[in-house]
Design a protein around this motif. Structure first.
Motif, mmCIF file in Angstrom:
data_model
loop_
_atom_site.group_PDB
_atom_site.id
_atom_site.type_symbol
_atom_site.label_atom_id
_atom_site.label_comp_id
_atom_site.label_asym_id
_atom_site.label_seq_id
_atom_site.Cartn_x
_atom_site.Cartn_y
_atom_site.Cartn_z
ATOM 1 N N ALA A 165 0.820 -1.211 0.000
ATOM 2 C CA ALA A 165 0.000 0.000 0.000
ATOM 3 C C ALA A 165 0.858 1.266 0.000
ATOM 4 N N VAL A 166 2.070 1.170 0.577
ATOM 5 C CA VAL A 166 2.946 2.334 0.631
ATOM 6 C C VAL A 166 3.583 2.603 -0.733
ATOM 7 N N LYS A 167 3.940 1.534 -1.428
ATOM 8 C CA LYS A 167 4.629 1.689 -2.710
ATOM 9 C C LYS A 167 3.670 1.979 -3.864
ATOM 10 N N ALA A 168 2.413 1.564 -3.727
ATOM 11 C CA ALA A 168 1.467 1.685 -4.838
ATOM 12 C C ALA A 168 1.336 3.105 -5.390
ATOM 13 N N PRO A 169 1.262 4.156 -4.543
ATOM 14 C CA PRO A 169 1.087 5.509 -5.107
ATOM 15 C C PRO A 169 2.344 6.076 -5.763
ATOM 16 N N ARG A 170 3.487 5.413 -5.566
ATOM 17 C CA ARG A 170 4.771 5.904 -6.096
ATOM 18 C C ARG A 170 4.997 7.364 -5.670
ATOM 19 N N ALA A 171 4.781 7.605 -4.380
ATOM 20 C CA ALA A 171 4.917 8.955 -3.830
ATOM 21 C C ALA A 171 6.350 9.196 -3.363
ATOM 22 N N ASP A 172 6.731 10.454 -3.315
ATOM 23 C CA ASP A 172 8.018 10.859 -2.747
ATOM 24 C C ASP A 172 7.862 11.379 -1.329
ATOM 25 N N LEU A 214 6.721 12.859 5.958
ATOM 26 C CA LEU A 214 7.597 11.698 5.919
ATOM 27 C C LEU A 214 7.985 11.429 4.476
ATOM 28 N N THR A 215 9.253 11.144 4.254
ATOM 29 C CA THR A 215 9.667 10.736 2.915
ATOM 30 C C THR A 215 9.217 9.298 2.679
ATOM 31 N N GLN A 216 9.290 8.850 1.441
ATOM 32 C CA GLN A 216 8.891 7.483 1.118
ATOM 33 C C GLN A 216 9.734 6.481 1.889
ATOM 34 N N ALA A 217 11.032 6.713 1.962
ATOM 35 C CA ALA A 217 11.920 5.790 2.688
ATOM 36 C C ALA A 217 11.567 5.754 4.174
ATOM 37 N N GLN A 218 11.266 6.897 4.756
ATOM 38 C CA GLN A 218 10.893 6.947 6.167
ATOM 39 C C GLN A 218 9.575 6.219 6.413
ATOM 40 N N GLN A 219 8.634 6.370 5.490
ATOM 41 C CA GLN A 219 7.346 5.700 5.637
ATOM 42 C C GLN A 219 7.517 4.181 5.592
ATOM 43 N N GLU A 232 10.291 2.455 6.251
ATOM 44 C CA GLU A 232 11.037 2.034 7.442
ATOM 45 C C GLU A 232 10.139 2.026 8.672
ATOM 46 N N LEU A 233 9.294 3.032 8.802
ATOM 47 C CA LEU A 233 8.373 3.116 9.931
ATOM 48 C C LEU A 233 7.383 1.964 9.924
ATOM 49 N N LEU A 234 6.874 1.632 8.761
ATOM 50 C CA LEU A 234 5.897 0.553 8.647
ATOM 51 C C LEU A 234 6.510 -0.780 9.075
ATOM 52 N N LEU A 235 7.718 -1.061 8.603
ATOM 53 C CA LEU A 235 8.375 -2.319 8.950
ATOM 54 C C LEU A 235 8.798 -2.352 10.420
ATOM 55 N N ALA A 236 9.144 -1.182 10.960
ATOM 56 C CA ALA A 236 9.643 -1.131 12.334
ATOM 57 C C ALA A 236 8.523 -1.138 13.371
ATOM 58 N N SER A 237 7.309 -0.807 12.961
ATOM 59 C CA SER A 237 6.231 -0.710 13.954
ATOM 60 C C SER A 237 5.073 -1.653 13.662
ATOM 61 N N VAL A 238 4.542 -1.604 12.461
ATOM 62 C CA VAL A 238 3.311 -2.343 12.167
ATOM 63 C C VAL A 238 3.546 -3.845 12.085
ATOM 64 N N VAL A 239 4.592 -4.285 11.388
ATOM 65 C CA VAL A 239 4.796 -5.724 11.178
ATOM 66 C C VAL A 239 6.075 -6.231 11.834
ATOM 67 N N ASP A 240 6.661 -5.446 12.732
ATOM 68 C CA ASP A 240 7.959 -5.823 13.289
ATOM 69 C C ASP A 240 7.892 -7.131 14.065
ATOM 70 N N ARG A 241 6.918 -7.276 14.951
ATOM 71 C CA ARG A 241 6.851 -8.493 15.777
ATOM 72 C C ARG A 241 6.577 -9.728 14.943
ATOM 73 N N ALA A 242 5.625 -9.608 14.018
ATOM 74 C CA ALA A 242 5.317 -10.752 13.156
ATOM 75 C C ALA A 242 6.523 -11.122 12.305
ATOM 76 N N ARG A 243 7.227 -10.104 11.803
ATOM 77 C CA ARG A 243 8.412 -10.361 10.972
ATOM 78 C C ARG A 243 9.509 -11.051 11.787
#
Length: 377
Positions: free
Chosen positions: A46-53, A239-244, A246-257
């Motif tokens: 969902a983060v990559k789909a819009p190809r936002a900066d 938030l830049t795309q890279a920050q978004q 990184e934030l998603l992986l570090a918070s939303v799916v971190d435990r499951a990952r």
């Protein structure tokens, strides 16, 4: 004469069963690797789909994925006028459940402005949104087809196109609709609930807010500088795309990952031990035959070749069976299973390494065997 192949033919059925059992174990290993990759890919889809900066969100929040974010829709115009911004679009996200036929679908609704960033990256079947209301582009995993209609909220929507790999971090397939429809769906209440609200004199839900504003910057613009400019407005965050990501992986799916990654590590360790035990046991069962070879003057390199070649044939056969099986069944998993060529190659390298190490243990025992053992009963 190749002694390894000769010995395999001598007990072919047993060797095939061993390879198949090892192949099933490799299937589980590859499945876990694919599930791990799929979890990360789904989270970022969902983060990559819009190809936002750049992602403009409510101040002091990490939205719109890590936590809730709410902005006036008019924020898009203010962001679009900033120097360095090429285009901007408002976007909303919400998860709903809807009845379709006999099934209850859990859908991730993305509302965006037509002609602006935020829509599906590609439409693989049908077309994109052509009208201002009551049309959907759905992810293929939702089970919806072009021409289907589905009731969302008070209105019925027609599926006009299909896309792929659009989902949220929970794996719920996405549907794209116009921003106005998504905002109405977000704020409209069921008629009975609306009557209760009106009787109580409660205020109507705010239908003019969006989750975020996404922007693409000019080629020569500095995204960090544009983000810093936006943060100077006290009611906005950026938030830049890279920050978004990184934030998603570090918070939303971190435990499951981390949990899946730990289980994968344990599974790889167990697999290595099982492969080593199989190869070592196969070698120990042939000690009398090896003693016979030494008795008739066979050089050590012949014995070494016998053990190593059999180990590699066993390992590569199990890997090939496992890879074939997972490629056949991966599309039937409820969550996406993503296998990259490098994953299979790295696993093949691990298996070859384990086979060689296990062969070394067997070779050590074989070279120590006394040729006179062959004359025993």
């Amino acid at each position: 004469m190749n002694l390894a192949l000769k010995d395999i033919r001598h007990s072919l059925f047993r060797f095939i069963l061993t390879c198949f059992g090892l192949g099933l174990l490799m299937t589980v290993v590859l499945a876990m690797i694919g599930i791990y990759n799929g979890l990360v890919s789904d989270a970022l889809a969902a983060v990559k789909a819009p190809r936002a900066d750049l992602w403009v969100v409510e101040a002091n929040t990490q939205g719109p994925f890590a936590e809730a974010s709410s902005l006036p829709a008019a924020t898009r115009d203010a962001v679009a006028r900033l120097p360095g911004i090429a285009e901007a679009g408002a976007i909303t996200y919400q998860t709903i459940e809807a009845q379709h036929g006999t099934q209850t679908l859990r859908l991730y609704v993305i509302g965006y402005e037509r002609g602006r960033p935020g829509g599906p990256s590609t439409v693989t079947e049908g077309r994109g949104l052509g009208r201002s209301h009551y049309e959907l582009v759905a992810d293929r995993k939702s089970g919806l087809e072009v021409g289907d209609t589905i009731r969302l909220g008070r209105n019925r929507f027609t599926v006009v196109g299909l896309t792929e790999d659009a989902m949220n971090s929970g794996g719920d397939p996405a549907v794209f609709m116009t921003l106005s429809d998504a905002m109405a769906l977000q704020s409209e209440l069921d008629p009975a609930a609306e009557r209760v609200r009106a009787a109580r004199g409660a205020a109507s839900p705010d239908a003019s807010n969006v989750a975020a504003v996404i922007a693409r910057i000019e080629p020569d613009a500095d995204v960090a500088r544009v983000a810093a400019t936006i943060r100077q407005w006290k009611h906005l965050g950026a938030l830049t795309q890279a920050q978004q990501e990184e934030l998603l992986l570090a918070s939303v799916v971190d435990r499951a990952r981390r949990q899946i990654g730990l289980f994968l590590g344990i599974l790889l360790t167990v697999s290595a031990v099982v492969i080593a035990l199989i190869i070592y046991t196969m070698t120990m069962e042939k000690l009398k035959q090896i003693a016979t070879l030494k008795l008739i003057g066979a050089p050590d390199r012949t014995i070494l070749g016998l053990i190593v070649q059999q180990a590699l044939i066993l390992g590569t056969s199990g890997w090939a069976i496992g890879l074939s099986l997972i490629l056949l069944v991966k599309d039937n998993f409820p969550r996406r299973v993503v296998l990259e060529p490098t994953n299979a190659l790295v696993l093949a390298g691990i298996i070859v390494g384990v086979c060689i190490v296990a062969s070394g243990l067997g070779i050590r025992a074989a070279l120590k065997v006394d040729p006179a053992t062959a004359l025993g009963g």
